[in-house]
Design an enzyme around this catalytic site. Structure first.
Site, mmCIF file in Angstrom:
data_model
loop_
_atom_site.group_PDB
_atom_site.id
_atom_site.type_symbol
_atom_site.label_atom_id
_atom_site.label_comp_id
_atom_site.label_asym_id
_atom_site.label_seq_id
_atom_site.Cartn_x
_atom_site.Cartn_y
_atom_site.Cartn_z
ATOM 1 N N ARG A 26 -3.520 4.717 29.464
ATOM 2 C CA ARG A 26 -4.253 3.465 29.267
ATOM 3 C C ARG A 26 -5.650 3.483 29.884
ATOM 4 O O ARG A 26 -6.146 2.456 30.348
ATOM 5 C CB ARG A 26 -3.458 2.258 29.814
ATOM 6 N N ARG A 30 -8.442 -2.362 28.522
ATOM 7 C CA ARG A 30 -8.910 -3.605 29.119
ATOM 8 C C ARG A 30 -9.528 -3.510 30.500
ATOM 9 O O ARG A 30 -10.163 -4.455 30.940
ATOM 10 C CB ARG A 30 -7.779 -4.631 29.116
ATOM 11 N N ARG A 39 -14.338 -5.115 21.506
ATOM 12 C CA ARG A 39 -13.156 -5.649 20.848
ATOM 13 C C ARG A 39 -13.303 -7.113 20.418
ATOM 14 O O ARG A 39 -12.432 -7.626 19.699
ATOM 15 C CB ARG A 39 -11.946 -5.504 21.771
ATOM 16 N N ASP A 75 -2.014 2.842 18.873
ATOM 17 C CA ASP A 75 -0.856 2.189 19.471
ATOM 18 C C ASP A 75 0.407 2.800 18.874
ATOM 19 O O ASP A 75 0.379 3.311 17.751
ATOM 20 C CB ASP A 75 -0.866 0.677 19.235
ATOM 21 N N TYR A 156 11.309 -2.322 20.487
ATOM 22 C CA TYR A 156 10.505 -3.413 19.909
ATOM 23 C C TYR A 156 11.035 -3.847 18.546
ATOM 24 O O TYR A 156 11.118 -5.036 18.240
ATOM 25 C CB TYR A 156 9.043 -2.968 19.751
HETATM 26 O O1 CP3 Z 1 -5.809 4.871 26.974
HETATM 27 C C1 CP3 Z 1 -4.806 4.643 26.267
HETATM 28 O O2 CP3 Z 1 -3.678 4.979 26.654
HETATM 29 C C2 CP3 Z 1 -5.076 3.988 24.950
HETATM 30 C C3 CP3 Z 1 -4.155 4.157 23.861
HETATM 31 C C4 CP3 Z 1 -2.829 3.392 23.888
HETATM 32 C C5 CP3 Z 1 -2.644 1.994 23.641
HETATM 33 N N1 CP3 Z 1 -1.312 1.752 23.554
HETATM 34 C C6 CP3 Z 1 -3.704 0.996 23.486
HETATM 35 C C7 CP3 Z 1 -3.362 -0.435 23.660
HETATM 36 C C8 CP3 Z 1 -1.576 3.955 24.027
HETATM 37 C C9 CP3 Z 1 -1.244 5.397 24.357
HETATM 38 C C10 CP3 Z 1 -0.632 2.911 23.788
HETATM 39 C C11 CP3 Z 1 0.799 3.153 23.732
HETATM 40 C C12 CP3 Z 1 1.726 2.021 23.855
HETATM 41 N N2 CP3 Z 1 1.695 0.828 23.221
HETATM 42 C C13 CP3 Z 1 2.906 2.085 24.620
HETATM 43 C C14 CP3 Z 1 3.352 3.272 25.428
HETATM 44 C C15 CP3 Z 1 2.550 3.376 26.671
HETATM 45 C C16 CP3 Z 1 2.977 2.460 27.780
HETATM 46 O O3 CP3 Z 1 2.123 1.714 28.252
HETATM 47 O O4 CP3 Z 1 4.134 2.524 28.191
HETATM 48 C C17 CP3 Z 1 3.574 0.865 24.462
HETATM 49 C C18 CP3 Z 1 4.858 0.462 25.127
HETATM 50 C C19 CP3 Z 1 2.803 0.074 23.558
HETATM 51 C C20 CP3 Z 1 3.093 -1.279 23.040
HETATM 52 C C21 CP3 Z 1 2.026 -2.229 23.453
HETATM 53 N N3 CP3 Z 1 0.802 -2.293 22.841
HETATM 54 C C22 CP3 Z 1 2.010 -3.121 24.564
HETATM 55 C C23 CP3 Z 1 3.154 -3.357 25.508
HETATM 56 C C24 CP3 Z 1 0.725 -3.725 24.598
HETATM 57 C C25 CP3 Z 1 0.162 -4.681 25.629
HETATM 58 C C26 CP3 Z 1 0.183 -6.099 25.180
HETATM 59 C C27 CP3 Z 1 -0.666 -6.971 26.105
HETATM 60 O O5 CP3 Z 1 -1.702 -7.455 25.627
HETATM 61 O O6 CP3 Z 1 -0.292 -7.126 27.277
HETATM 62 C C28 CP3 Z 1 0.001 -3.186 23.511
HETATM 63 C C29 CP3 Z 1 -1.406 -3.495 23.155
HETATM 64 C C30 CP3 Z 1 -2.373 -2.445 23.522
HETATM 65 N N4 CP3 Z 1 -2.250 -1.113 23.232
HETATM 66 C C31 CP3 Z 1 -3.612 -2.647 24.185
HETATM 67 C C32 CP3 Z 1 -4.251 -1.401 24.255
HETATM 68 C C33 CP3 Z 1 -5.618 -1.093 24.808
HETATM 69 C C34 CP3 Z 1 -4.159 -4.001 24.635
HETATM 70 C C35 CP3 Z 1 -4.734 -4.675 23.454
HETATM 71 C C36 CP3 Z 1 -5.901 -5.542 23.793
HETATM 72 O O7 CP3 Z 1 -6.908 -5.034 24.304
HETATM 73 O O8 CP3 Z 1 -5.816 -6.742 23.501
#
Ligand code: CP3
Length: 344
Positions: A26, A30, A39, A75, A156
């Site tokens: 991550r 953010r 974004r 994602d 999910y």
């Molecule tokens: O640097 C990175 O790792 C970026 C790429 C990345 C994202 N999601 C971007 C993202 C990766 C590798 C993921 C994988 C992902 N997505 C996982 C496995 C990694 C982990 O953290 O365990 C999981 C479980 C998800 C599912 C998911 N997507 C969640 C739980 C969330 C957060 C929701 C929230 O807003 O709290 C996301 C959204 C997400 N994926 C964001 C990002 C940057 C946030 C979106 C935003 O900016 O609004």
């Protein structure tokens, strides 16, 4: 092409570069003001499927922190969207599905989609990877592609959205093993297609995220989950990192019988203990406690030094967090951690 002597790729091959490679799960996202600015007005999944935007977001933390790898901005649910499954990412909540997959009929309906549909629809992903790699190549920095593991995706999809304990997916495994294996086998094909698209376009390594695997009993992990995760990544032409949170009780199984070159460890398990479990054929990745990113620098510095020291007991070590960067993290702290690790 990233150079084969890039520290990350050397560590994945069991080599010990002069300084340990470091990147952050991550790292794109953010915690960076430049990300939040880019974004504005774009939904998460639309950003993932807009090639120049996804490439730029992937590159932001590499330029800022000087990390040893980019992690592709996307994602785990993107390949499901590409397969035509109705899914959105709700800010502050996570992935939400219009129709949860709970019964054998639901499973039959979704698994009727050919995973080849993902490959056919993945052109925006390939284009984003090509744009990213074109810029990363100038510094020889490798790009890590990724996918969600079948269990974490199912956590999910079966629930219909985020959950703490993933009760419905865990129940399906044992209540209707046929439906479970059909669903997990399909998710394995979908994630594999997503990984292949990233590799074709230039990803030099991949990470399989089974973030929620730690909610499973080790025997259940072995019988119902590991075979599907292994099928997702077996015989890919690049090294594989396999990560989950809370997988200490079955860390040896996270090697996927040696298919994974590296296993990611969360902050709960000291790396020297992890090294003793995974043995001499596996690189370790981890395991800075994300909570300490908000602690005074002296506390964090001592913690990072200790992790690098313990990492020397593994065949090779990639420094990372035990899970993702918390959104409220001061990015200057991440840069300082990279400088520290590169100085050791
Ligand atoms: O640097 C990175 O790792 C970026 C790429 C990345 C994202 N999601 C971007 C993202 C990766 C590798 C993921 C994988 C992902 N997505 C996982 C496995 C990694 C982990 O953290 O365990 C999981 C479980 C998800 C599912 C998911 N997507 C969640 C739980 C969330 C957060 C929701 C929230 O807003 O709290 C996301 C959204 C997400 N994926 C964001 C990002 C940057 C946030 C979106 C935003 O900016 O609004």
């Amino acid at each position: 092409m990233p150079s084969a002597d890039a520290p990350l790729l050397r560590a994945l091959r069991a080599d010990r570069p002069e300084t340990a490679p470091i990147w952050f799960m991550r790292q794109a996202g953010r915690s960076l003001p430049e990300y939040r600015e880019l974004r504005v007005g774009t939904r998460m999944l639309d950003a993932c499927l807009t090639p120049d935007l996804a490439a730029e977001i992937t590159l932001q933390p590499v330029r800022r922190h000087g990390v040893d790898a980019g992690i592709f901005f996307s994602d785990i649910v993107v390949p499901l969207r590409l397969a035509g499954v109705e899914v959105e990412i709700e800010p502050g909540r996570g992935p939400v599905f219009a129709s949860p997959i709970r019964t054998a009929e639901d499973v039959a309906r979704v698994t009727a989609i050919d995973p080849a549909e993902v490959a056919a629809a993945a052109e925006p992903v390939r284009e984003a990877v090509r744009l990213t790699v074109a810029e990363l190549d100038a510094s020889g920095t490798p790009l890590i592609g990724f996918a969600g593991a079948p269990f974490t995706l199912a956590a999910y999809l079966v629930e219909g959205g985020p959950s703490k304990e993933h009760l419905r997916a865990r129940a399906m495994m044992q209540a209707d093993p046929d439906a479970w294996h059909r669903l997990a086998g399909w998710l394995s094909g979908v994630s594999r297609a997503f990984l292949q698209a990233q590799i074709e376009a230039g990803a030099a390594a991949v990470q399989l995220f089974d973030s929620w695997a730690g909610s499973l009993n080790p025997d259940v992990f072995r019988r119902f989950v590991a075979p599907h995760s292994k099928a997702a990544v077996q015989d890919l032409p690049v090294p594989v990192i396999h990560f989950g949170v809370g997988t200490g009780p079955f860390l040896g199984d996270m090697r996927l019988d040696g298919v994974a070159s590296a296993v990611g460890v969360d902050w709960r398990l000291p790396l020297d203990e992890a090294a003793a479990v995974v043995g001499p054929d596996t690189t370790l990745q981890g395991n800075i406690d994300p909570a300490l990113l908000g602690a005074p620098w002296e506390v964090l510095e001592a913690h990072v030094r200790d992790i690098v020291e313990r990492g020397r007991t593994a065949r090779a070590h990639i420094v990372n967090l035990g899970h993702g960067v918390p959104p409220e993290t001061d990015p200057a702290v991440l840069t300082r951690v990279v400088e520290l690790v590169h100085s050791l």
